[in-house]
Design a protein around this motif. Structure first.
Motif, mmCIF file in Angstrom:
data_model
loop_
_atom_site.group_PDB
_atom_site.id
_atom_site.type_symbol
_atom_site.label_atom_id
_atom_site.label_comp_id
_atom_site.label_asym_id
_atom_site.label_seq_id
_atom_site.Cartn_x
_atom_site.Cartn_y
_atom_site.Cartn_z
ATOM 1 N N PRO A 36 60.882 119.684 5.215
ATOM 2 C CA PRO A 36 60.743 119.394 3.782
ATOM 3 C C PRO A 36 59.621 120.145 3.063
ATOM 4 O O PRO A 36 59.402 119.926 1.884
ATOM 5 C CB PRO A 36 60.466 117.893 3.766
ATOM 6 N N ASN A 37 58.871 121.017 3.767
ATOM 7 C CA ASN A 37 57.867 121.830 3.094
ATOM 8 C C ASN A 37 58.557 122.827 2.163
ATOM 9 O O ASN A 37 59.598 123.399 2.516
ATOM 10 C CB ASN A 37 57.019 122.579 4.114
ATOM 11 N N LYS A 38 57.979 123.040 0.991
ATOM 12 C CA LYS A 38 58.583 123.938 0.008
ATOM 13 C C LYS A 38 57.555 124.930 -0.518
ATOM 14 O O LYS A 38 56.383 124.903 -0.123
ATOM 15 C CB LYS A 38 59.198 123.131 -1.141
ATOM 16 N N SER A 39 58.000 125.822 -1.404
ATOM 17 C CA SER A 39 57.149 126.878 -1.951
ATOM 18 C C SER A 39 57.233 126.870 -3.471
ATOM 19 O O SER A 39 58.333 126.880 -4.035
ATOM 20 C CB SER A 39 57.610 128.255 -1.439
ATOM 21 N N LEU A 40 56.077 126.893 -4.120
ATOM 22 C CA LEU A 40 55.991 127.023 -5.577
ATOM 23 C C LEU A 40 55.482 128.423 -5.877
ATOM 24 O O LEU A 40 54.342 128.759 -5.550
ATOM 25 C CB LEU A 40 55.051 125.970 -6.166
ATOM 26 N N PHE A 41 56.327 129.236 -6.498
ATOM 27 C CA PHE A 41 55.993 130.623 -6.802
ATOM 28 C C PHE A 41 55.740 130.752 -8.295
ATOM 29 O O PHE A 41 56.609 130.455 -9.112
ATOM 30 C CB PHE A 41 57.137 131.527 -6.375
ATOM 31 N N ASN A 69 57.633 129.510 -13.108
ATOM 32 C CA ASN A 69 57.138 128.606 -12.076
ATOM 33 C C ASN A 69 58.343 128.090 -11.304
ATOM 34 O O ASN A 69 59.101 127.268 -11.820
ATOM 35 C CB ASN A 69 56.383 127.427 -12.696
ATOM 36 N N LYS A 70 58.521 128.560 -10.074
ATOM 37 C CA LYS A 70 59.783 128.329 -9.371
ATOM 38 C C LYS A 70 59.565 127.660 -8.023
ATOM 39 O O LYS A 70 58.811 128.170 -7.190
ATOM 40 C CB LYS A 70 60.489 129.670 -9.149
ATOM 41 N N ILE A 71 60.214 126.519 -7.823
ATOM 42 C CA ILE A 71 60.320 125.931 -6.489
ATOM 43 C C ILE A 71 61.454 126.680 -5.797
ATOM 44 O O ILE A 71 62.628 126.487 -6.110
ATOM 45 C CB ILE A 71 60.619 124.422 -6.538
#
Length: 373
Positions: free
Chosen positions: A195-200, A210-212
């Motif tokens: 469930p770890n994600k990235s916010l770019f 701002n993108k998940i």
């Protein structure tokens, strides 16, 4: 229909960005208008839909690359995505027969085939090896002819893909060549650490984005990797207004010696502040790590990265970033320096700006999900 949410990362709701609006049919999904005075910084996000895409072999012998040339999502590869490869047949021919003229007979060229071995890597550990052979051809002339491979699915835990080719000429049996994985670029994959994600946070199409990357909201109790692009930092401080001259030097020209300006290097330091609705108020600012050759952007580009631990009870996150920009007086590489305005290696603060959606005392806002993907 792909499930889509359109969110404003800040105060209010913004329309989808052009990048996503062009990525495929989303009939019936309507975004609310931007409120007066707001920046357009949000975008539609398909909830964990990896989609499909086409990769292509590009470059020339000795400098091959593999790149994403078409996708129904965006520019990022994701775990579970269905991919195929386009291989320009003239490149395969040149690898088999260096320097030989390319035949104009398409039937002859269609005797050139290949199998791509796709390696999936989880962090640094090999995860799987997939074979993707050529199954068809397209193109109306010899230089436009492409060999198309079988579709493969990116493994669910992959963080990277590597590629290697075995090329064969079916006409004279036994003629073959290879392009090894060491000769080809590897490609980053996202979504393998759920469930770890990235916010770019970057700058795309003249818009703050701002993108998940994995879609939808950050997950309570998981990590969120924050990555701020070099271009986003440039825009926040308006790098174009910074005078980078650090002195002068003499340079030979057809008119004799002339005095020329010499320039230093721009260095960003990027930090973030974050708030969760968990009763602990704003956390102290945290410095992000400068990461050259970013997996978000590719070789030659830099991101500033750090992991945010999302509290298990959080349902809302507010954040901003803080960019300090320095001029470093680096005189290496310059000959015949006549004037040094600064000491060697001196570091001067040239800009100090906050990245907020609508100026001071506003923050980017994100919902937090308590549902595992």
């Amino acid at each position: 229909m792909i499930k889509v949410r359109v969110r404003k990362a800040g105060t209010g709701v913004a329309a989808a960005s052009g990048l996503i609006a062009l990525s495929g049919a989303q009939t019936g999904c309507v975004a609310e208008p931007i409120e007066p005075g707001e920046e357009s910084i949000a975008e539609a996000e398909a909830e964990l839909s990896p989609g499909t895409g086409t990769l292509a072999l590009d470059g020339f012998p000795g400098n091959f690359t593999v790149k994403l040339v078409n996708a129904n999502t965006d520019e990022f590869l994701r775990a579970g995505q269905a991919l195929s490869l386009e291989l320009p047949v003239w490149l395969l021919w040149d690898k088999l027969y260096p320097g030989s003229p390319l035949p104009t007979d398409l039937a002859r060229l269609k005797q050139i085939t290949a199998t791509v071995t796709v390696g999936a890597i989880d962090k640094a550990t090999p995860l799987a090896s997939l074979k993707s052979p050529v199954t068809s051809y397209s193109g109306a002339d010899s230089y436009g002819l492409k060999a198309l491979t079988k579709t493969f699915i990116v493994p669910s835990k992959a963080d990277w893909l590597t590629f290697a080719l075995t090329i064969t000429d079916l006409a004279p049996a036994g003629v073959s060549a290879s392009i090894t994985a060491a000769e080809l670029s590897k490609l980053a994959v996202f979504g393998g650490e759920l469930p770890n994600k990235s916010l770019f946070m970057d700058w795309a199409q003249s818009t703050k984005r701002n993108k998940i990357i994995e879609g939808d909201d950050p997950i309570a109790g998981a990590e969120l990797l924050l990555a701020v692009s070099d271009w986003r930092a440039d825009v926040v401080v308006d790098k174009s207004l910074i005078d980078t001259q650090i002195g002068t030097a003499q340079s030979a020209s057809r008119f004799g010696w002339v005095t020329i300006p010499i320039y230093g290097k721009i260095v960003h330091e990027v930090a973030y502040g974050v708030y969760f609705d968990d009763g602990l108020e704003w956390r102290p600012e945290v410095m992000l790590t400068e990461t050259p050759n970013s997996r978000f952007l590719g070789a030659g580009r830099t991101t500033y990265e750090g992991n945010i631990q999302v509290p298990a009870k959080a349902r809302r996150m507010l954040m901003y970033t803080h960019v300090k920009t320095y001029l470093v007086a680096d005189y290496t590489g310059y000959a015949n320096v006549t004037a040094k305005w600064y000491a060697d290696g001196e570091k001067m603060l040239k800009a100090d700006k906050y990245d907020n959606p609508n100026g001071a005392f506003t923050n980017y806002s994100f919902s937090i999900s308590n549902t595992l993907p």
